[in-house]
Design a protein around this motif. Structure first.
Motif, PDB file in Angstrom:
ATOM      1  N   LEU A 163       8.439  13.888 -10.600  1.00 46.68           N
ATOM      2  CA  LEU A 163       9.027  13.182  -9.460  1.00 46.68           C
ATOM      3  C   LEU A 163       7.993  12.282  -8.790  1.00 46.68           C
ATOM      4  N   LEU A 164       6.776  12.777  -8.642  1.00 50.40           N
ATOM      5  CA  LEU A 164       5.718  11.974  -8.030  1.00 50.40           C
ATOM      6  C   LEU A 164       5.351  10.778  -8.910  1.00 50.40           C
ATOM      7  N   GLN A 165       5.356  10.974 -10.224  1.00 52.28           N
ATOM      8  CA  GLN A 165       5.122   9.845 -11.120  1.00 52.28           C
ATOM      9  C   GLN A 165       6.206   8.787 -10.944  1.00 52.28           C
ATOM     10  N   GLY A 166       7.439   9.248 -10.776  1.00 47.70           N
ATOM     11  CA  GLY A 166       8.531   8.318 -10.520  1.00 47.70           C
ATOM     12  C   GLY A 166       8.347   7.573  -9.209  1.00 47.70           C
ATOM     13  N   PHE A 167       7.889   8.287  -8.183  1.00 43.66           N
ATOM     14  CA  PHE A 167       7.606   7.632  -6.897  1.00 43.66           C
ATOM     15  C   PHE A 167       6.562   6.528  -7.093  1.00 43.66           C
ATOM     16  N   ASP A 168       5.495   6.842  -7.841  1.00 44.16           N
ATOM     17  CA  ASP A 168       4.436   5.859  -8.068  1.00 44.16           C
ATOM     18  C   ASP A 168       4.969   4.619  -8.771  1.00 44.16           C
ATOM     19  N   ALA A 169       5.796   4.823  -9.794  1.00 38.47           N
ATOM     20  CA  ALA A 169       6.326   3.686 -10.551  1.00 38.47           C
ATOM     21  C   ALA A 169       7.250   2.828  -9.683  1.00 38.47           C
ATOM     22  N   ARG A 170       8.118   3.471  -8.946  1.00 38.02           N
ATOM     23  CA  ARG A 170       9.036   2.731  -8.081  1.00 38.02           C
ATOM     24  C   ARG A 170       8.271   1.994  -6.985  1.00 38.02           C
ATOM     25  N   SER A 171       7.232   2.633  -6.463  1.00 48.20           N
ATOM     26  CA  SER A 171       6.433   2.013  -5.409  1.00 48.20           C
ATOM     27  C   SER A 171       5.658   0.812  -5.930  1.00 48.20           C
ATOM     28  N   ALA A 172       5.102   0.934  -7.146  1.00 53.60           N
ATOM     29  CA  ALA A 172       4.375  -0.192  -7.728  1.00 53.60           C
ATOM     30  C   ALA A 172       5.297  -1.391  -7.901  1.00 53.60           C
ATOM     31  N   ALA A 173       6.535  -1.136  -8.322  1.00 55.33           N
ATOM     32  CA  ALA A 173       7.490  -2.230  -8.497  1.00 55.33           C
ATOM     33  C   ALA A 173       7.811  -2.903  -7.175  1.00 55.33           C
ATOM     34  N   LEU A 174       7.983  -2.112  -6.115  1.00 56.69           N
ATOM     35  CA  LEU A 174       8.278  -2.703  -4.807  1.00 56.69           C
ATOM     36  C   LEU A 174       7.086  -3.502  -4.291  1.00 56.69           C
ATOM     37  N   ARG A 175       5.881  -2.985  -4.503  1.00 57.04           N
ATOM     38  CA  ARG A 175       4.685  -3.696  -4.031  1.00 57.04           C
ATOM     39  C   ARG A 175       4.510  -5.019  -4.766  1.00 57.04           C
ATOM     40  N   GLU A 176       4.906  -5.056  -6.032  1.00 56.53           N
ATOM     41  CA  GLU A 176       4.841  -6.320  -6.769  1.00 56.53           C
ATOM     42  C   GLU A 176       5.791  -7.352  -6.181  1.00 56.53           C
ATOM     43  N   ARG A 177       6.929  -6.881  -5.684  1.00 53.01           N
ATOM     44  CA  ARG A 177       7.909  -7.806  -5.091  1.00 53.01           C
ATOM     45  C   ARG A 177       7.526  -8.220  -3.667  1.00 53.01           C
ATOM     46  N   HIS A 178       6.689  -7.400  -3.002  1.00 46.08           N
ATOM     47  CA  HIS A 178       6.311  -7.685  -1.611  1.00 46.08           C
ATOM     48  C   HIS A 178       4.788  -7.574  -1.456  1.00 46.08           C
ATOM     49  N   PRO A 179       4.038  -8.510  -2.035  1.00 49.66           N
ATOM     50  CA  PRO A 179       2.573  -8.383  -2.049  1.00 49.66           C
ATOM     51  C   PRO A 179       1.853  -9.015  -0.852  1.00 49.66           C
ATOM     52  N   ALA A 180       2.588  -9.572   0.078  1.00 49.51           N
ATOM     53  CA  ALA A 180       1.961 -10.460   1.063  1.00 49.51           C
ATOM     54  C   ALA A 180       1.099  -9.751   2.103  1.00 49.51           C
ATOM     55  N   HIS A 181       1.440  -8.525   2.484  1.00 46.21           N
ATOM     56  CA  HIS A 181       0.762  -7.915   3.633  1.00 46.21           C
ATOM     57  C   HIS A 181       0.345  -6.471   3.318  1.00 46.21           C
ATOM     58  N   LEU A 182      -0.476  -6.306   2.291  1.00 45.12           N
ATOM     59  CA  LEU A 182      -0.922  -4.979   1.878  1.00 45.12           C
ATOM     60  C   LEU A 182      -2.338  -4.702   2.390  1.00 45.12           C
ATOM     61  N   ASP A 183      -2.604  -3.444   2.681  1.00 45.95           N
ATOM     62  CA  ASP A 183      -3.948  -2.991   3.080  1.00 45.95           C
ATOM     63  C   ASP A 183      -4.482  -3.731   4.307  1.00 45.95           C
ATOM     64  N   LEU A 184      -3.646  -3.866   5.304  1.00 45.44           N
ATOM     65  CA  LEU A 184      -4.079  -4.465   6.566  1.00 45.44           C
ATOM     66  C   LEU A 184      -4.898  -3.426   7.324  1.00 45.44           C
ATOM     67  N   ARG A 185      -6.104  -3.797   7.705  1.00 41.98           N
ATOM     68  CA  ARG A 185      -7.018  -2.817   8.302  1.00 41.98           C
ATOM     69  C   ARG A 185      -6.735  -2.630   9.788  1.00 41.98           C
ATOM     70  N   TYR A 186      -6.612  -1.352  10.227  1.00 45.97           N
ATOM     71  CA  TYR A 186      -6.443  -1.057  11.655  1.00 45.97           C
ATOM     72  C   TYR A 186      -7.603  -0.264  12.235  1.00 45.97           C
ATOM     73  N   GLY A 187      -8.512   0.204  11.392  1.00 43.13           N
ATOM     74  CA  GLY A 187      -9.662   0.975  11.848  1.00 43.13           C
ATOM     75  C   GLY A 187     -10.787   0.860  10.852  1.00 43.13           C
ATOM     76  N   ASN A 188     -11.872   1.593  11.096  1.00 37.82           N
ATOM     77  CA  ASN A 188     -13.068   1.437  10.280  1.00 37.82           C
ATOM     78  C   ASN A 188     -13.099   2.327   9.040  1.00 37.82           C
ATOM     79  N   ALA A 189     -12.368   3.427   9.031  1.00 38.65           N
ATOM     80  CA  ALA A 189     -12.390   4.344   7.899  1.00 38.65           C
ATOM     81  C   ALA A 189     -11.693   3.716   6.687  1.00 38.65           C
TER      82      ALA A 189
END
Length: 279
Positions: A34-60
């Motif tokens: 199930l988690l592998q399926g989550f990863d695959a589905r998430s990767a597909a969505l991120r490919e369709r919406h790549p514009a605003h990923l990993d926006l930093r809100y803190g130092n860690a």
């Protein structure tokens, strides 16, 4: 030779039984798939919406937000991932944005530092800092930061309850959450969390004055008994307050997320009802 009987440490359970009562991965045989399926589905969505990923809100390193913008300005759903505060990452759960995006929500997923590198007090603080960042920056991306809805799964359900009173939050949907930390402190999960007695008291939503903001508490009827009890006990505390208890037949701790990821899912319907009431 008879085995020595182990001492009960919580609700009649000894340490081994309590450990099993909170081990969702072992309880769901196909959890890895199930988690592998989550990863695959998430990767597909991120490919369709790549514009605003990993926006930093803190130092860690994990103080980053993935933002998925709707096609027009509108309310913002903030999702907090689970993993018992010590596993998983926001990237695995991007797929949940599919349902909210279909209903005009902007969606932001907050990452946070995991235990043991960060204690639970610090994790709660980081999520609040992420919400503060969104209040300032989401409007430029089209999200209405004065009408944020927060949701989270498992440990993220706990963090949702802890952050319900943050400025700009209009309501929440906690999914399969943890609201009483006592059994967490007593079982195997505390090896990395190292919860103090004070953290158990101050960070257990069941022991705090409940927020008056609406909160939907969803859980799967196929989940471990203790996970179900966490939700029903918290719902009893909140019975005079806005919100609802949402038991979902046949869902386990992992499949329940499909009810948010689907535009027609039961959790998605509860979220749109919250929006229609508050927005």
């Amino acid at each position: 030779m008879m085995q020595e009987r182990q001492e009960a440490i919580y609700r009649g359970m000894d340490k081994a039984v309590l450990d099993a009562a909170y081990n969702n991965t072992l309880a769901v045989r196909d959890s890895a798939l199930l988690l592998q399926g989550f990863d695959a589905r998430s990767a597909a969505l991120r490919e369709r919406h790549p514009a605003h990923l990993d926006l930093r809100y803190g130092n860690a390193p994990r103080n980053r937000i993935d933002y998925f913008a709707a096609d027009r300005p509108g309310p913002l759903l903030v999702f907090i991932h689970g993993g018992y505060w010590q596993m998983r990452a926001k990237e695995t759960f991007s797929f949940i944005a599919e349902g909210p995006l279909a209903h005009g929500f902007h969606v932001a997923l907050i990452g946070y530092t995991l235990a043991p590198e960060q204690n639970l007090t610090g994790i709660v603080r980081e999520v609040r800092e992420g919400l503060a960042w969104l209040r300032e920056h989401a409007p430029a991306l089209g999200g209405d930061a004065s009408h944020m809805f927060i949701s989270g799964w498992s440990a993220g359900g706990h963090l949702t309850a802890m952050c319900l009173d943050e400025p700009g939050v209009a309501g929440g949907v906690a999914i399969s959450g943890i609201y009483d930390l006592e059994p967490i402190r007593l079982c195997y999960l505390n090896e990395k969390l190292s919860l103090s007695d004070e953290e158990e008291r101050m960070l257990s939503p069941l022991r705090l004055p409940p927020s008056a903001r609406p909160l939907v508490l969803a859980y799967g009827c196929g989940e471990l008994d203790e996970l179900q009890r966490q939700s029903t006990s918290f719902a009893s505390l909140r019975q005079a307050l806005p919100g609802s208890l949402l038991p979902l037949p046949e869902h386990n701790h992992f499949t329940i997320l499909n009810e948010l990821a689907s535009a027609q899912g039961a959790i998605m319907r509860s979220l749109t009802a919250l929006r229609d009431e508050r927005y």
